[in-house]
Enzyme design. Structure first.
Site, PDB file in Angstrom:
ATOM      1  N   SER A 181       0.845  -1.197   0.000  1.00  0.00           N
ATOM      2  CA  SER A 181       0.000   0.000   0.000  1.00  0.00           C
ATOM      3  C   SER A 181       0.872   1.235   0.000  1.00  0.00           C
ATOM      4  CB  SER A 181      -0.872   0.012   1.246  1.00  0.00           C
ATOM      5  OG  SER A 181      -0.032   0.208   2.375  1.00  0.00           O
ATOM      6  N   LYS A 182       0.305   2.287  -0.556  1.00  0.00           N
ATOM      7  CA  LYS A 182       1.108   3.495  -0.685  1.00  0.00           C
ATOM      8  C   LYS A 182       1.368   4.153   0.651  1.00  0.00           C
ATOM      9  CE  LYS A 182      -2.749   6.448  -1.950  1.00  0.00           C
ATOM     10  NZ  LYS A 182      -3.581   6.781  -3.057  1.00  0.00           N
ATOM     11  N   ARG A 183       0.648   3.742   1.691  1.00  0.00           N
ATOM     12  CA  ARG A 183       0.948   4.285   3.020  1.00  0.00           C
ATOM     13  C   ARG A 183       2.318   3.811   3.484  1.00  0.00           C
ATOM     14  NH1 ARG A 183      -1.919   7.790   2.433  1.00  0.00           N
ATOM     15  NH2 ARG A 183      -4.077   7.442   1.858  1.00  0.00           N
TER      16      ARG A 183
ATOM     17  N   ASN B 264       4.774   2.129   1.229  1.00  0.00           N
ATOM     18  CA  ASN B 264       5.756   1.971   0.156  1.00  0.00           C
ATOM     19  C   ASN B 264       5.283   2.852  -0.987  1.00  0.00           C
ATOM     20  OD1 ASN B 264       8.009   0.172  -0.009  1.00  0.00           O
ATOM     21  ND2 ASN B 264       6.627  -1.529   0.407  1.00  0.00           N
TER      22      ASN B 264
ATOM     23  N   ARG C  71       3.776  11.993   3.309  1.00  0.00           N
ATOM     24  CA  ARG C  71       3.515  10.785   4.114  1.00  0.00           C
ATOM     25  C   ARG C  71       4.664  10.528   5.082  1.00  0.00           C
ATOM     26  NH1 ARG C  71       1.388   8.760  -0.669  1.00  0.00           N
ATOM     27  NH2 ARG C  71       3.253   7.581  -1.202  1.00  0.00           N
TER      28      ARG C  71
END
Ligand code: GLU
Length: 492
Positions: free
Chosen positions: A252-254, A256, A467
């Site tokens: 998930s972009k959270r 990676n 992030r």
């Protein structure tokens, strides 16, 4: 039989590394069998699909160097390759199913469906359609449709029994029909859903093998029924393991960067990324770690894919990329560097920012370090500010990062406007509001102009830095939930 494989990405966002992974494996499988590889765009979700996303997906595939034999851009014997252009075909096929009694019109309102589901949940049952419209007499159905009443088309599912199918990697799979919902095939707006479109297209496009992510296993019963209703053979099913974060959760972009654009913009080499994707669930028979896609294809054997969740680990990719970078000869190295960012085009974007601020050229380097390179690692202390407490800093970073995830196109005015709105909403002066963003982007409280910097860095790197900043200030899960609620209330 000609082996034909496909990827069927939905153009609803950034080009995902998962799409590149599927493309590589589908391409390698087809080519290892002397077959063909197709790109089809699954834009049945009209509200979320964009031409921009489709363009980025095709560009990303080109960048990593996976070619396709047929697709929306190059056409082919089964054109069109975009589902939004195949609407009539789906409609005709759905009508065939209704005529044969395999599908039926359903007039239930969204409100009623919500109630049914709530009751089922309360009773501890799987939520699903309760079959109310199954028993409507044909003349009533015709009458209501004639009067223009809103309806969907749903497929019939056997009331009893078990769906059995074979997955080339996983062997026999059984799913009881009681777990399968009477899937909507045609929505009230007349568009087909994925489940109908995928079956029709895979058949009409002569797809022989479906290699896709394991998250689709539970959809096979619906697809198998539909293939059967139409009297078609089902392609061979091969469900590949999903890519995972190092903590084993779904990539998930959270956790990676998942956009291929990020890897391009951050200066990775496409051949290193492809090589790395080729190591996901796969190892070369001779255990070699460095290989190109042709070498991968030459020995590709679907039965060697291992099902343990392959971990997409940035550190490992960095290592591998380093191996490739160091292998380049000096000319290649310079050419690649120039292709990446050290070129006139990129410099021309910097000139308006730096010329005014330069006395002699050596001034330039420390000003642009965070634009051409990574910015320094941040800690919570970097975000201390006399007018903003930690909660406000978290809120600003969270809000802006949510807003930027949806910002298309990536334009200065749009960036500015959404920050201004958020600052007004929080009752903050723009100067104070922007402080955490300066730190997140440049690692400093003062840098080159913020919005120009974000434009230069592009959407993926900007969002990644935000992030990372959120991680640095240490927003807890609980706080994230609270922030998300407030954000949604604001942006509704
Ligand atoms: N459109 C689906 C996706 O985006 C494709 C699933 C499939 O390959 O059948 O993942």
């Amino acid at each position: 039989m000609t082996v034909r494989t496909r990827i069927a990405p939905s153009p609803t966002g950034d080009p995902h590394v998962g799409t590149a992974y599927m493309a590589l494996f589908n391409w390698a499988f087809a080519k290892s069998q002397g077959g063909e590889f197709i790109v089809r765009i699954e834009d049945t979700d009209v509200a979320r699909s964009t031409p921009e996303s489709e363009r980025m997906i095709l560009e990303a595939l080109k960048w990593i160097g996976i070619p396709w034999d047929e697709g929306p851009d190059i056409g082919g014997p089964h054109a069109p390759y975009r589902q939004s252009e195949r609407k009539d075909l789906y409609r005709q096929h759905a009508e065939q199913l209704v005529d044969a009694g395999h599908a039926f019109a359903c007039f239930c309102t969204p409100g009623r469906l919500d109630e049914v589901r709530a009751e089922q949940r309360a009773a501890g049952d799987n939520p699903g359609y309760d079959g109310r419209c199954l028993a409507l007499p044909a003349d009533e159905v015709a009458d209501r449709i004639g009067k223009g009443e809103a309806h969907v088309i749903r497929m019939r599912i056997p009331e009893e029994g078990t769906c059995r199918f074979h997955d080339e990697l996983r062997g026999a799979i059984e799913i009881p029909y009681s777990q399968v919902d009477m899937q909507v095939l045609i929505k009230a707006d007349g568009f087909a859903t994925y489940h109908l479109a995928v079956v029709i297209d895979d058949h009409l496009m002569g797809i022989s093998h479906i290699l896709r992510g394991e998250e689709w296993i539970n959809s096979v019963p619906k697809h198998q029924l539909l293939f059967g209703y139409f009297g078609w053979d089902m392609p061979v099913m091969i469900h590949l393991p999903l890519l995972r974060n190092p903590d084993q959760s779904k990539l998930s972009k959270r956790k990676n960067p998942t956009s291929i654009n990020f890897y391009r913009d951050a200066g990775y080499l496409p051949e290193a990324l492809v090589n790395y994707l080729g190591m996901m669930g796969w190892s070369m028979p001779d255990e070699r770690e460095m290989f190109d896609k042709e070498e991968f294809m030459a020995v590709f054997d679907v039965h060697r894919i291992s099902l343990g969740g392959p971990v997409f680990d940035l550190e490992k990719l960095n290592w591998l990329n380093g191996q490739y970078v160091r292998k380049l000869d000096a000319d290649d190295f310079m050419d690649r560097l120039a292709q990446w960012s050290v070129n006139r085009d990129r410099l021309s974007e910097l000139v308006p920012m730096i010329q005014e601020r330069t006395e002699h050229f050596a001034d330039i380097i420390p000003q642009v370090d965070y634009l051409l390179g990574d910015r320094r690692t941040l800690t919570a202390a970097d975000f201390e500010h006399k007018k903003l407490d930690a909660e406000a800093v978290g809120e600003i970073l969270y809000y802006v990062s949510q807003d930027l995830d949806g910002l298309r196109p990536w334009e200065r005015d749009g960036l500015y406007a959404l920050c201004q709105e958020q600052a007004d909403h929080m009752g903050l002066k723009m100067r104070d509001f922007l402080f955490p963003l300066f730190v997140a982007i440049s690692g400093r409280a003062i840098s080159l102009p913020l919005f120009d910097s974000m434009m230069f860095l592009g959407s993926d790197i900007t969002r990644l830095r935000l992030r990372e900043a959120l991680n640095a200030v240490g927003v807890s899960k609980k706080q994230t939930k609270r922030l998300d609620k407030r954000y949604r209330a604001f942006r509704r």
